[in-house]
Design a protein around this motif. Sequence first.
Motif, mmCIF file in Angstrom:
data_model
loop_
_atom_site.group_PDB
_atom_site.id
_atom_site.type_symbol
_atom_site.label_atom_id
_atom_site.label_comp_id
_atom_site.label_asym_id
_atom_site.label_seq_id
_atom_site.Cartn_x
_atom_site.Cartn_y
_atom_site.Cartn_z
ATOM 1 N N SER A 296 0.843 -1.189 0.000
ATOM 2 C CA SER A 296 0.000 0.000 0.000
ATOM 3 C C SER A 296 0.884 1.247 0.000
ATOM 4 C CB SER A 296 -0.902 0.013 1.231
ATOM 5 O OG SER A 296 -0.121 0.180 2.407
ATOM 6 N N ASP A 297 0.278 2.394 -0.285
ATOM 7 C CA ASP A 297 1.042 3.648 -0.252
ATOM 8 C C ASP A 297 1.666 3.859 1.119
ATOM 9 O OD1 ASP A 297 0.383 4.150 -2.863
ATOM 10 O OD2 ASP A 297 -1.276 5.509 -2.402
ATOM 11 N N ARG A 298 0.913 3.534 2.169
ATOM 12 C CA ARG A 298 1.437 3.714 3.527
ATOM 13 C C ARG A 298 2.606 2.775 3.783
ATOM 14 N NH1 ARG A 298 1.469 7.716 6.916
ATOM 15 N NH2 ARG A 298 -0.687 7.757 7.672
ATOM 16 N N GLU A 299 2.515 1.526 3.308
ATOM 17 C CA GLU A 299 3.596 0.567 3.498
ATOM 18 C C GLU A 299 4.862 1.012 2.760
ATOM 19 O OE1 GLU A 299 0.734 -3.361 4.153
ATOM 20 O OE2 GLU A 299 1.553 -2.889 2.181
ATOM 21 N N ILE A 300 4.696 1.571 1.566
ATOM 22 C CA ILE A 300 5.839 2.093 0.823
ATOM 23 C C ILE A 300 6.468 3.245 1.591
ATOM 24 C CG2 ILE A 300 6.531 3.343 -1.259
ATOM 25 C CD1 ILE A 300 4.504 1.641 -2.792
ATOM 26 N N GLU A 301 5.627 4.082 2.187
ATOM 27 C CA GLU A 301 6.125 5.210 2.973
ATOM 28 C C GLU A 301 6.925 4.711 4.175
ATOM 29 O OE1 GLU A 301 4.311 9.502 4.463
ATOM 30 O OE2 GLU A 301 2.982 7.757 4.296
ATOM 31 N N VAL A 302 6.404 3.692 4.844
ATOM 32 C CA VAL A 302 7.107 3.103 5.989
ATOM 33 C C VAL A 302 8.434 2.493 5.539
ATOM 34 C CG1 VAL A 302 7.037 1.231 7.698
ATOM 35 C CG2 VAL A 302 5.036 2.706 7.370
ATOM 36 N N LEU A 303 8.426 1.808 4.387
ATOM 37 C CA LEU A 303 9.643 1.198 3.876
ATOM 38 C C LEU A 303 10.698 2.254 3.569
ATOM 39 C CD1 LEU A 303 11.235 -1.235 2.924
ATOM 40 C CD2 LEU A 303 10.050 -1.100 0.726
ATOM 41 N N ARG A 304 10.287 3.371 3.027
ATOM 42 C CA ARG A 304 11.230 4.454 2.746
ATOM 43 C C ARG A 304 11.882 4.965 4.043
ATOM 44 N NH1 ARG A 304 11.622 7.332 -1.823
ATOM 45 N NH2 ARG A 304 10.360 6.732 -3.613
ATOM 46 N N LEU A 305 11.065 5.114 5.077
ATOM 47 C CA LEU A 305 11.593 5.610 6.350
ATOM 48 C C LEU A 305 12.505 4.582 7.010
ATOM 49 C CD1 LEU A 305 8.423 7.448 7.716
ATOM 50 C CD2 LEU A 305 10.446 8.433 6.629
ATOM 51 N N LEU A 306 12.188 3.303 6.849
ATOM 52 C CA LEU A 306 13.106 2.261 7.315
ATOM 53 C C LEU A 306 14.443 2.398 6.599
ATOM 54 C CD1 LEU A 306 10.857 -0.944 7.471
ATOM 55 C CD2 LEU A 306 11.910 0.216 9.416
ATOM 56 N N GLY A 307 14.361 2.706 5.308
ATOM 57 C CA GLY A 307 15.571 2.888 4.522
ATOM 58 C C GLY A 307 16.390 4.080 4.963
ATOM 59 N N ASP A 308 15.736 5.047 5.597
ATOM 60 C CA ASP A 308 16.441 6.207 6.144
ATOM 61 C C ASP A 308 17.086 5.904 7.483
ATOM 62 O OD1 ASP A 308 15.869 7.869 4.046
ATOM 63 O OD2 ASP A 308 14.058 8.696 4.926
ATOM 64 N N GLY A 309 16.911 4.648 7.963
ATOM 65 C CA GLY A 309 17.520 4.247 9.224
ATOM 66 C C GLY A 309 16.686 4.569 10.447
ATOM 67 N N MET A 310 15.405 4.903 10.245
ATOM 68 C CA MET A 310 14.560 5.273 11.382
ATOM 69 C C MET A 310 14.038 4.049 12.109
ATOM 70 S SD MET A 310 12.418 8.500 9.771
ATOM 71 C CE MET A 310 11.662 8.904 11.354
ATOM 72 N N LEU A 311 13.870 4.155 13.419
ATOM 73 C CA LEU A 311 13.275 3.107 14.232
ATOM 74 C C LEU A 311 11.755 3.190 14.140
ATOM 75 C CD1 LEU A 311 15.529 3.499 17.400
ATOM 76 C CD2 LEU A 311 15.800 1.868 15.529
ATOM 77 N N LYS A 312 11.078 2.127 14.563
ATOM 78 C CA LYS A 312 9.614 2.095 14.458
ATOM 79 C C LYS A 312 8.963 3.231 15.229
ATOM 80 C CE LYS A 312 9.429 -2.927 13.804
ATOM 81 N NZ LYS A 312 9.003 -4.216 14.390
ATOM 82 N N LYS A 313 9.480 3.517 16.415
ATOM 83 C CA LYS A 313 8.905 4.608 17.197
ATOM 84 C C LYS A 313 9.076 5.940 16.474
ATOM 85 C CE LYS A 313 8.939 6.793 21.766
ATOM 86 N NZ LYS A 313 8.864 8.140 21.187
ATOM 87 N N GLU A 314 10.250 6.144 15.858
ATOM 88 C CA GLU A 314 10.502 7.376 15.123
ATOM 89 C C GLU A 314 9.594 7.486 13.906
ATOM 90 O OE1 GLU A 314 15.259 7.946 16.090
ATOM 91 O OE2 GLU A 314 14.639 6.626 14.448
ATOM 92 N N ILE A 315 9.353 6.361 13.247
ATOM 93 C CA ILE A 315 8.441 6.355 12.099
ATOM 94 C C ILE A 315 7.033 6.721 12.555
ATOM 95 C CG2 ILE A 315 7.351 4.893 10.347
ATOM 96 C CD1 ILE A 315 9.986 3.345 10.198
ATOM 97 N N GLY A 316 6.609 6.151 13.694
ATOM 98 C CA GLY A 316 5.290 6.469 14.229
ATOM 99 C C GLY A 316 5.147 7.949 14.531
ATOM 100 N N ASP A 317 6.196 8.533 15.128
ATOM 101 C CA ASP A 317 6.158 9.970 15.425
ATOM 102 C C ASP A 317 6.097 10.784 14.140
ATOM 103 O OD1 ASP A 317 6.310 9.355 18.098
ATOM 104 O OD2 ASP A 317 8.474 9.693 18.257
ATOM 105 N N ARG A 318 6.863 10.383 13.121
ATOM 106 C CA ARG A 318 6.884 11.116 11.864
ATOM 107 C C ARG A 318 5.520 11.057 11.160
ATOM 108 N NH1 ARG A 318 10.587 11.997 7.635
ATOM 109 N NH2 ARG A 318 12.114 12.398 9.290
ATOM 110 N N LEU A 319 4.914 9.884 11.170
ATOM 111 C CA LEU A 319 3.647 9.693 10.450
ATOM 112 C C LEU A 319 2.427 9.934 11.335
ATOM 113 C CD1 LEU A 319 4.520 6.475 8.388
ATOM 114 C CD2 LEU A 319 4.728 8.871 7.701
ATOM 115 N N GLN A 320 2.704 10.202 12.629
ATOM 116 C CA GLN A 320 1.631 10.441 13.601
ATOM 117 C C GLN A 320 0.680 9.244 13.701
ATOM 118 O OE1 GLN A 320 -0.043 14.282 12.315
ATOM 119 N NE2 GLN A 320 1.333 15.319 13.747
ATOM 120 N N ILE A 321 1.296 8.072 13.797
ATOM 121 C CA ILE A 321 0.547 6.843 14.029
ATOM 122 C C ILE A 321 1.229 6.113 15.176
ATOM 123 C CG2 ILE A 321 -0.341 6.600 11.689
ATOM 124 C CD1 ILE A 321 1.938 4.710 11.050
#
Length: 223
Positions: A161-186
């Motif tokens: 999904s678009d959201r999953e691709i967005e999460v994958l991109r942020l993983l690629g930036d080296g972000m942790l799950k908590k940081e991704i949640g803060d960035r995406l507000q989820i």
Amino acid sequence: MPKPIKIMLVEDNLEYRGVLEFALEMEEGMELCSSYGTAEIALRRLSQSAAIDQPDIVLLDLNLPGMSGLEALPQMLELAPGKQVLVLSNSDQEADVVAAISIGAAGYLLKSSTIDSILGGIRSIAAGGTLLDSAVAQYIVSQIKPKTSPSYENGTDEVLSDREIEVLRLLGDGMLKKEIGDRLQISYYTVDAHVRNIYRKMRVRNAAEAISKAYEIRLFSLE
């Protein structure tokens, strides 16, 4: 008291090897059990060692005299099953990163990384995590964009999904799950669910493999 993380270092640059040896010997919770300048000697050591004497993590340079790190990597994983290899390299070329992760390296760091980053990476991998140098990941992701309708050569019609691709991109930036949640507000749990779905759909085990596969199968295509 937990057992120290046992480390084998394979690096031919004497000055750089000396810096790493000193840092590892001084770091609490880590034990430098062996250090070699060629892959051939390291492989011989692994083949002759009992399981109890083998390292938990191998720090492996790619550009070695004689057998290269990439050539040695699959043999190291075969000789030390269940152990992890962290690549330390000067190369930020996508081909080297993709090849190392595809073969089975648990992480890839540039030699320009700080000692603290390397020590932190060792702990992360020893705890079951994976590691991709943020500079390398950001470079790869910056060169790619998602296709409109990505598909995989895995016999299924599942797409990200678009959201999953967005999460994958942020993983690629080296972000942790908590940081991704803060960035995406989820929530963290929502991010964790997305990550599990990504791994299932792409048939990978971790973030490094997911990013590598996304590049290989052109889920992300070159600009």
